[in-house]
Design a protein around this motif. Structure first.
Motif, PDB file in Angstrom:
ATOM      1  N   ASN A   1      16.462 -17.096  34.495  1.00 35.16           N
ATOM      2  CA  ASN A   1      16.272 -17.780  33.737  1.00 35.16           C
ATOM      3  C   ASN A   1      16.729 -19.201  34.246  1.00 35.16           C
ATOM      4  OD1 ASN A   1      15.445 -16.207  31.610  1.00 35.16           O
ATOM      5  ND2 ASN A   1      17.500 -15.154  31.404  1.00 35.16           N
ATOM      6  N   THR A   2      16.812 -19.712  35.092  1.00 32.05           N
ATOM      7  CA  THR A   2      17.175 -21.082  35.655  1.00 32.05           C
ATOM      8  C   THR A   2      16.045 -21.845  36.381  1.00 32.05           C
ATOM      9  OG1 THR A   2      19.407 -20.294  35.618  1.00 32.05           O
ATOM     10  CG2 THR A   2      18.886 -22.398  36.746  1.00 32.05           C
ATOM     11  N   TYR A   3      15.380 -21.072  37.496  1.00 36.58           N
ATOM     12  CA  TYR A   3      14.575 -21.862  38.523  1.00 36.58           C
ATOM     13  C   TYR A   3      13.275 -21.424  37.924  1.00 36.58           C
ATOM     14  CZ  TYR A   3      18.777 -22.356  40.945  1.00 36.58           C
ATOM     15  OH  TYR A   3      20.008 -22.200  41.428  1.00 36.58           O
ATOM     16  N   LYS A   4      12.260 -22.302  37.657  1.00 35.01           N
ATOM     17  CA  LYS A   4      10.834 -21.980  37.511  1.00 35.01           C
ATOM     18  C   LYS A   4       9.864 -22.776  38.411  1.00 35.01           C
ATOM     19  CE  LYS A   4      12.884 -22.352  32.792  1.00 35.01           C
ATOM     20  NZ  LYS A   4      12.930 -23.025  31.377  1.00 35.01           N
ATOM     21  N   ALA A   5       8.740 -22.151  38.700  1.00 31.48           N
ATOM     22  CA  ALA A   5       7.590 -22.412  39.515  1.00 31.48           C
ATOM     23  C   ALA A   5       6.484 -22.045  39.181  1.00 31.48           C
ATOM     24  CB  ALA A   5       8.162 -22.233  40.859  1.00 31.48           C
ATOM     25  N   GLY A   6       5.536 -23.072  38.833  1.00 30.54           N
ATOM     26  CA  GLY A   6       4.183 -22.540  38.471  1.00 30.54           C
ATOM     27  C   GLY A   6       2.938 -23.087  38.703  1.00 30.54           C
TER      28      GLY A   6
ATOM     29  N   ASN B   1      10.038 -34.621  33.646  1.00 29.42           N
ATOM     30  CA  ASN B   1      10.644 -34.517  32.356  1.00 29.42           C
ATOM     31  C   ASN B   1      12.175 -34.201  32.362  1.00 29.42           C
ATOM     32  OD1 ASN B   1      10.705 -31.387  32.353  1.00 29.42           O
ATOM     33  ND2 ASN B   1       8.584 -31.622  32.516  1.00 29.42           N
ATOM     34  N   VAL B   2      12.650 -34.492  31.381  1.00 25.87           N
ATOM     35  CA  VAL B   2      14.134 -34.301  31.073  1.00 25.87           C
ATOM     36  C   VAL B   2      14.063 -33.571  29.586  1.00 25.87           C
ATOM     37  CG1 VAL B   2      16.262 -34.824  30.682  1.00 25.87           C
ATOM     38  CG2 VAL B   2      14.869 -35.965  32.186  1.00 25.87           C
TER      39      VAL B   2
ATOM     40  N   LEU C   1       7.297 -27.397  38.674  1.00 26.65           N
ATOM     41  CA  LEU C   1       8.851 -26.947  39.189  1.00 26.65           C
ATOM     42  C   LEU C   1       9.729 -27.107  37.926  1.00 26.65           C
ATOM     43  CD1 LEU C   1       8.951 -28.305  42.574  1.00 26.65           C
ATOM     44  CD2 LEU C   1       8.645 -25.913  42.052  1.00 26.65           C
ATOM     45  N   GLY C   2      10.663 -26.563  37.754  1.00 27.08           N
ATOM     46  CA  GLY C   2      11.584 -26.795  36.819  1.00 27.08           C
ATOM     47  C   GLY C   2      12.832 -26.149  36.964  1.00 27.08           C
ATOM     48  N   TYR C   3      13.929 -26.697  36.508  1.00 27.39           N
ATOM     49  CA  TYR C   3      15.556 -26.101  36.483  1.00 27.39           C
ATOM     50  C   TYR C   3      16.181 -26.344  35.455  1.00 27.39           C
ATOM     51  CZ  TYR C   3      20.052 -26.094  38.482  1.00 27.39           C
ATOM     52  OH  TYR C   3      21.653 -25.773  38.530  1.00 27.39           O
ATOM     53  N   ASP C   4      16.685 -25.291  34.832  1.00 24.75           N
ATOM     54  CA  ASP C   4      17.409 -25.336  33.492  1.00 24.75           C
ATOM     55  C   ASP C   4      19.013 -25.640  34.050  1.00 24.75           C
ATOM     56  OD1 ASP C   4      15.355 -24.865  32.370  1.00 24.75           O
ATOM     57  OD2 ASP C   4      15.954 -22.744  31.445  1.00 24.75           O
TER      58      ASP C   4
ATOM     59  N   ARG D   1      22.285 -24.523  29.082  1.00 27.74           N
ATOM     60  CA  ARG D   1      21.145 -23.985  27.822  1.00 27.74           C
ATOM     61  C   ARG D   1      20.896 -25.227  27.064  1.00 27.74           C
ATOM     62  NH1 ARG D   1      24.279 -18.699  25.905  1.00 27.74           N
ATOM     63  NH2 ARG D   1      24.184 -17.450  27.743  1.00 27.74           N
ATOM     64  N   GLN D   2      21.290 -26.377  27.243  1.00 31.78           N
ATOM     65  CA  GLN D   2      20.858 -27.674  26.519  1.00 31.78           C
ATOM     66  C   GLN D   2      20.091 -28.390  27.417  1.00 31.78           C
ATOM     67  OE1 GLN D   2      24.729 -28.922  25.047  1.00 31.78           O
ATOM     68  NE2 GLN D   2      23.651 -29.740  23.277  1.00 31.78           N
ATOM     69  N   PHE D   3      20.264 -28.718  28.505  1.00 35.87           N
ATOM     70  CA  PHE D   3      19.623 -29.608  29.509  1.00 35.87           C
ATOM     71  C   PHE D   3      18.671 -29.019  30.678  1.00 35.87           C
ATOM     72  CE2 PHE D   3      23.251 -32.112  28.548  1.00 35.87           C
ATOM     73  CZ  PHE D   3      22.740 -33.445  28.108  1.00 35.87           C
ATOM     74  N   SER D   4      17.525 -29.227  30.741  1.00 37.52           N
ATOM     75  CA  SER D   4      16.712 -29.096  31.787  1.00 37.52           C
ATOM     76  C   SER D   4      15.711 -30.227  32.412  1.00 37.52           C
ATOM     77  CB  SER D   4      15.763 -27.824  31.374  1.00 37.52           C
ATOM     78  OG  SER D   4      14.747 -28.435  30.281  1.00 37.52           O
ATOM     79  N   ILE D   5      15.324 -30.141  33.611  1.00 43.93           N
ATOM     80  CA  ILE D   5      14.537 -31.113  34.348  1.00 43.93           C
ATOM     81  C   ILE D   5      13.352 -30.450  34.944  1.00 43.93           C
ATOM     82  CG2 ILE D   5      16.408 -32.538  34.636  1.00 43.93           C
ATOM     83  CD1 ILE D   5      16.536 -31.537  37.480  1.00 43.93           C
ATOM     84  N   GLY D   6      12.498 -31.206  35.060  1.00 43.61           N
ATOM     85  CA  GLY D   6      11.136 -30.519  35.809  1.00 43.61           C
ATOM     86  C   GLY D   6      10.294 -31.570  36.177  1.00 43.61           C
TER      87      GLY D   6
END
Length: 132
Positions: A64-69, A115-116, A82-85, A88-93
């Motif tokens: 539930n933290t690292y994202k790739a697509g 994106n932030v 690519l994304g990283y949480d 629970r309030q902030f994420s970047i990608g």
């Protein structure tokens, strides 16, 4: 709604059902195991004025933290995400579009975005704001 120019050189809102675009989207999330999820989505845009568009995306989520697509817009672009949480309030990608369409040689060939995301609705459920 659309815009039309007026006789005075200004613009006014116009309403023409024949110029509307209809957007349909959907997706889902599949839990592979306790650490890995797969999300997929599809987007369909129908228009009588512009060309119809279809896109499909899939991304893997680890812990539930690292994202790739990856995604594909038919006859237009390949998408990489690519994304990283952070919490629970902030994420970047970051996202990269590799254009493969017929206008690639005439226009900008690719695009890159960062994106932030800040979730305003998140509330911490803790007995003390110092310990959560």
């Amino acid at each position: 709604f659309g815009y039309e120019s007026t006789e005075s050189g200004g613009y006014q809102i116009s309403h023409d059902l024949n110029r509307y675009q209809y957007v349909f989207c959907g997706g889902g999330k599949l839990g592979i195991n306790s650490e890995i999820d797969i999300e997929s989505s599809a987007l369909l845009i129908l228009s009588s004025v512009y060309s119809n568009k279809f896109a499909i995306h899939a991304r893997g989520i680890y812990m539930n933290t690292y994202k790739a697509g990856i995604g594909y817009r038919v006859k237009e672009a390949l998408l990489f995400l690519l994304g990283y949480d952070i919490n629970r309030q902030f994420s970047i990608g970051a996202g990269f579009d590799l254009n493969i369409g017929k206008y690639t040689k005439f226009f900008n060939a690719n695009s890159f975005e960062i994106n932030v995301i800040y979730n305003f609705g998140y509330r911490i459920n803790a007995s003390s704001p110092r310990r959560f």
